[in-house]
Design a protein around this motif. Structure first.
Motif, PDB file in Angstrom:
ATOM      1  N   GLY A   1      67.092 -74.420  11.161  1.00 33.71           N
ATOM      2  CA  GLY A   1      65.867 -73.697  10.842  1.00 33.71           C
ATOM      3  C   GLY A   1      64.659 -74.610  10.745  1.00 33.71           C
ATOM      4  N   GLU A   2      64.301 -75.242  11.847  1.00 30.74           N
ATOM      5  CA  GLU A   2      63.169 -76.167  11.847  1.00 30.74           C
ATOM      6  C   GLU A   2      62.442 -76.053  13.183  1.00 30.74           C
ATOM      7  N   ALA A   3      61.120 -76.179  13.132  1.00 33.73           N
ATOM      8  CA  ALA A   3      60.308 -76.077  14.342  1.00 33.73           C
ATOM      9  C   ALA A   3      59.039 -76.901  14.177  1.00 33.73           C
ATOM     10  N   SER A   4      58.389 -77.170  15.276  1.00 33.20           N
ATOM     11  CA  SER A   4      57.206 -78.032  15.271  1.00 33.20           C
ATOM     12  C   SER A   4      56.008 -77.368  14.598  1.00 33.20           C
ATOM     13  N   TYR A   5      55.093 -78.217  14.194  1.00 31.78           N
ATOM     14  CA  TYR A   5      53.809 -77.805  13.624  1.00 31.78           C
ATOM     15  C   TYR A   5      53.149 -76.769  14.541  1.00 31.78           C
TER      16      TYR A   5
ATOM     17  N   LEU B   1      54.426 -74.726  16.815  1.00 31.05           N
ATOM     18  CA  LEU B   1      55.102 -73.438  16.871  1.00 31.05           C
ATOM     19  C   LEU B   1      54.853 -72.643  15.598  1.00 31.05           C
ATOM     20  N   ALA B   2      54.912 -73.305  14.443  1.00 28.68           N
ATOM     21  CA  ALA B   2      54.630 -72.616  13.184  1.00 28.68           C
ATOM     22  C   ALA B   2      53.225 -72.012  13.222  1.00 28.68           C
ATOM     23  N   ARG B   3      52.259 -72.792  13.645  1.00 24.85           N
ATOM     24  CA  ARG B   3      50.873 -72.307  13.731  1.00 24.85           C
ATOM     25  C   ARG B   3      50.781 -71.094  14.656  1.00 24.85           C
ATOM     26  N   ASN B   4      51.452 -71.162  15.810  1.00 25.26           N
ATOM     27  CA  ASN B   4      51.426 -70.063  16.773  1.00 25.26           C
ATOM     28  C   ASN B   4      52.067 -68.789  16.219  1.00 25.26           C
ATOM     29  N   LEU B   5      53.013 -68.950  15.287  1.00 21.04           N
ATOM     30  CA  LEU B   5      53.689 -67.802  14.685  1.00 21.04           C
ATOM     31  C   LEU B   5      52.943 -67.253  13.465  1.00 21.04           C
ATOM     32  N   GLY B   6      51.827 -67.893  13.110  1.00 21.70           N
ATOM     33  CA  GLY B   6      51.084 -67.466  11.937  1.00 21.70           C
ATOM     34  C   GLY B   6      51.689 -67.966  10.634  1.00 21.70           C
ATOM     35  N   ILE B   7      52.517 -68.990  10.721  1.00 20.03           N
ATOM     36  CA  ILE B   7      53.157 -69.604   9.556  1.00 20.03           C
ATOM     37  C   ILE B   7      52.357 -70.842   9.176  1.00 20.03           C
ATOM     38  N   ARG B   8      52.124 -71.037   7.897  1.00 19.33           N
ATOM     39  CA  ARG B   8      51.386 -72.216   7.433  1.00 19.33           C
ATOM     40  C   ARG B   8      52.112 -73.482   7.907  1.00 19.33           C
ATOM     41  N   PRO B   9      51.447 -74.328   8.727  1.00 16.18           N
ATOM     42  CA  PRO B   9      52.129 -75.455   9.347  1.00 16.18           C
ATOM     43  C   PRO B   9      52.145 -76.752   8.530  1.00 16.18           C
ATOM     44  N   ASP B  10      51.692 -76.729   7.309  1.00 12.38           N
ATOM     45  CA  ASP B  10      51.638 -77.934   6.479  1.00 12.38           C
ATOM     46  C   ASP B  10      53.045 -78.502   6.257  1.00 12.38           C
ATOM     47  N   PRO B  11      53.303 -79.765   6.671  1.00 15.25           N
ATOM     48  CA  PRO B  11      54.640 -80.330   6.506  1.00 15.25           C
ATOM     49  C   PRO B  11      55.048 -80.541   5.049  1.00 15.25           C
ATOM     50  N   LYS B  12      54.101 -80.575   4.130  1.00 17.10           N
ATOM     51  CA  LYS B  12      54.435 -80.777   2.712  1.00 17.10           C
ATOM     52  C   LYS B  12      54.773 -79.479   1.995  1.00 17.10           C
ATOM     53  N   GLY B  13      54.236 -78.355   2.414  1.00 16.57           N
ATOM     54  CA  GLY B  13      54.488 -77.127   1.674  1.00 16.57           C
ATOM     55  C   GLY B  13      54.415 -75.876   2.510  1.00 16.57           C
TER      56      GLY B  13
ATOM     57  N   VAL C   1      72.140 -68.226  22.727  1.00 16.58           N
ATOM     58  CA  VAL C   1      72.644 -68.424  21.364  1.00 16.58           C
ATOM     59  C   VAL C   1      71.470 -68.127  20.431  1.00 16.58           C
ATOM     60  N   PHE C   2      71.776 -67.699  19.205  1.00 17.31           N
ATOM     61  CA  PHE C   2      70.691 -67.346  18.298  1.00 17.31           C
ATOM     62  C   PHE C   2      71.135 -67.463  16.851  1.00 17.31           C
ATOM     63  N   TRP C   3      70.145 -67.578  15.982  1.00 16.65           N
ATOM     64  CA  TRP C   3      70.387 -67.596  14.540  1.00 16.65           C
ATOM     65  C   TRP C   3      69.148 -67.096  13.826  1.00 16.65           C
ATOM     66  N   LYS C   4      69.353 -66.709  12.576  1.00 16.36           N
ATOM     67  CA  LYS C   4      68.261 -66.241  11.721  1.00 16.36           C
ATOM     68  C   LYS C   4      68.224 -67.155  10.511  1.00 16.36           C
ATOM     69  N   ALA C   5      67.055 -67.750  10.258  1.00 18.41           N
ATOM     70  CA  ALA C   5      66.954 -68.774   9.216  1.00 18.41           C
ATOM     71  C   ALA C   5      65.531 -68.846   8.681  1.00 18.41           C
ATOM     72  N   ASP C   6      65.261 -69.930   8.001  1.00 18.77           N
ATOM     73  CA  ASP C   6      63.908 -70.239   7.550  1.00 18.77           C
ATOM     74  C   ASP C   6      63.201 -71.006   8.659  1.00 18.77           C
ATOM     75  N   LEU C   7      62.004 -71.510   8.377  1.00 19.45           N
ATOM     76  CA  LEU C   7      61.332 -72.398   9.319  1.00 19.45           C
ATOM     77  C   LEU C   7      60.709 -73.527   8.511  1.00 19.45           C
ATOM     78  N   ASP C   8      61.330 -74.693   8.615  1.00 17.15           N
ATOM     79  CA  ASP C   8      60.767 -75.909   8.035  1.00 17.15           C
ATOM     80  C   ASP C   8      59.913 -76.571   9.108  1.00 17.15           C
ATOM     81  N   ILE C   9      58.871 -77.246   8.690  1.00 17.52           N
ATOM     82  CA  ILE C   9      57.932 -77.859   9.629  1.00 17.52           C
ATOM     83  C   ILE C   9      58.415 -79.233  10.066  1.00 17.52           C
ATOM     84  N   ASP C  10      58.552 -79.411  11.382  1.00 17.14           N
ATOM     85  CA  ASP C  10      58.865 -80.713  11.966  1.00 17.14           C
ATOM     86  C   ASP C  10      57.557 -81.288  12.502  1.00 17.14           C
TER      87      ASP C  10
END
Length: 192
Positions: free
Chosen positions: A133-137, A139-151, A40-49
Motif C-alpha cells: 500500500g504505497e505510491a509516489s507523491y 500519484l497521491a496528488r493525482n488521486l486527491g490524496i494529501r501527498p506530504d511524506p510526513k503525514g 493482480v489487485f489489492w485494497k489497502a492504504d496509501l503511504d507516500i513514497d
C-alpha cells in the motif's frame, strides 16, 4: 473509465498470495493479493513514497525516510522522480508473494482507485516484503490524496490493479501509462 466499473470487476478476491500483508509496521497482516487472468489487485492504504531523484517536495528535509534511489530507473538511467511520475510500490519478493511470478515487473501499468477517481501509474519501486500500500507523491496528488511524506496518504480505501504483462515505454512517460491503462481497464471491465 469509471471507478465503479473497475471496482465491480475486482469485487471478488481469488487470493494469489500465500500469506497476507500489513498496511504498516505493527499493523495486522490482513491484506491479500488477489488475481484474475489479466491482473493482480489489492485494497489497502496509501503511504507516500518520495524516493528517487530529489526535488522540492521529496528530499531529506521533507521526508525522514527519503532514499535517493528507486528499484527501477528511467530509460536514460536516472532515478525515477516521485514528484513527477505516478508510480506504485510492490512488496519485495518473499514467501508471501513474488510479483515476478505474476508477470509484474518494472513499468507494469496499474490503475489505482480512490473514491471516484481512477488514475494510471507504473510499477516504479519495490518496498518491504511484508508491507503493501504505497505510491509516489505524484500519484497521491493525482488521486486527491494529501501527498506530504510526513503525514499525508490515505488510511484505507485505495484499490491497486496491476495489469500482468503490460509495460509503459518509456517508464517515465505518464501519458504512455495512461493510454495503455485505459485500454487494459476497459478490457478488464468487458470480461467481467
Amino acid at each position: 473509465m469509471r471507478a465503479t466499473e473497475l471496482l465491480a470487476a475486482v469485487r471478488d478476491c481469488a487470493p494469489v498470495s500465500d500469506d497476507r500483508f500489513s498496511s504498516d509496521d505493527g499493523e495486522p497482516a490482513d491484506i491479500e493479493v488477489c488475481g484474475r487472468k489479466e491482473a493482480v489487485f489489492w485494497k489497502a492504504d496509501l503511504d507516500i513514497d518520495c524516493d528517487g531523484r530529489p526535488g522540492r517536495h521529496c528530499n531529506q528535509r521533507t521526508d525522514p525516510l527519503f532514499c535517493d534511489t528507486t528499484a527501477f530507473q528511467q530509460s536514460d538511467g536516472r532515478q525515477l522522480s516521485a514528484e513527477r511520475l505516478p508510480y506504485v510500490v510492490v512488496p519485495g519478493p518473499s514467501h508471501r508473494w513474488n510479483h515476478k511470478e505474476h508477470d509484474v515487473r518494472r513499468g507494469t501499468v496499474a490503475a489505482v482507485i480512490h473514491g471516484d477517481r481512477v488514475r494510471y501509474a507504473v510499477v516504479g519501486d519495490i518496498g518491504p516484503a511484508d508491507i503493501i500500500g504505497e505510491a509516489s507523491y505524484a500519484l497521491a496528488r493525482n488521486l486527491g490524496i494529501r501527498p506530504d511524506p510526513k503525514g499525508g496518504g490515505a488510511a484505507s480505501g485505495v484499490t491497486y490493479i496491476l495489469f500482468k504483462g503490460s509495460g509503459a515505454s518509456p517508464i517515465e512517460n505518464p501519458g504512455a501509462a495512461a493510454a495503455q491503462g485505459e485500454r487494459l481497464a476497459r478490457e478488464l471491465v468487458g470480461r467481467s
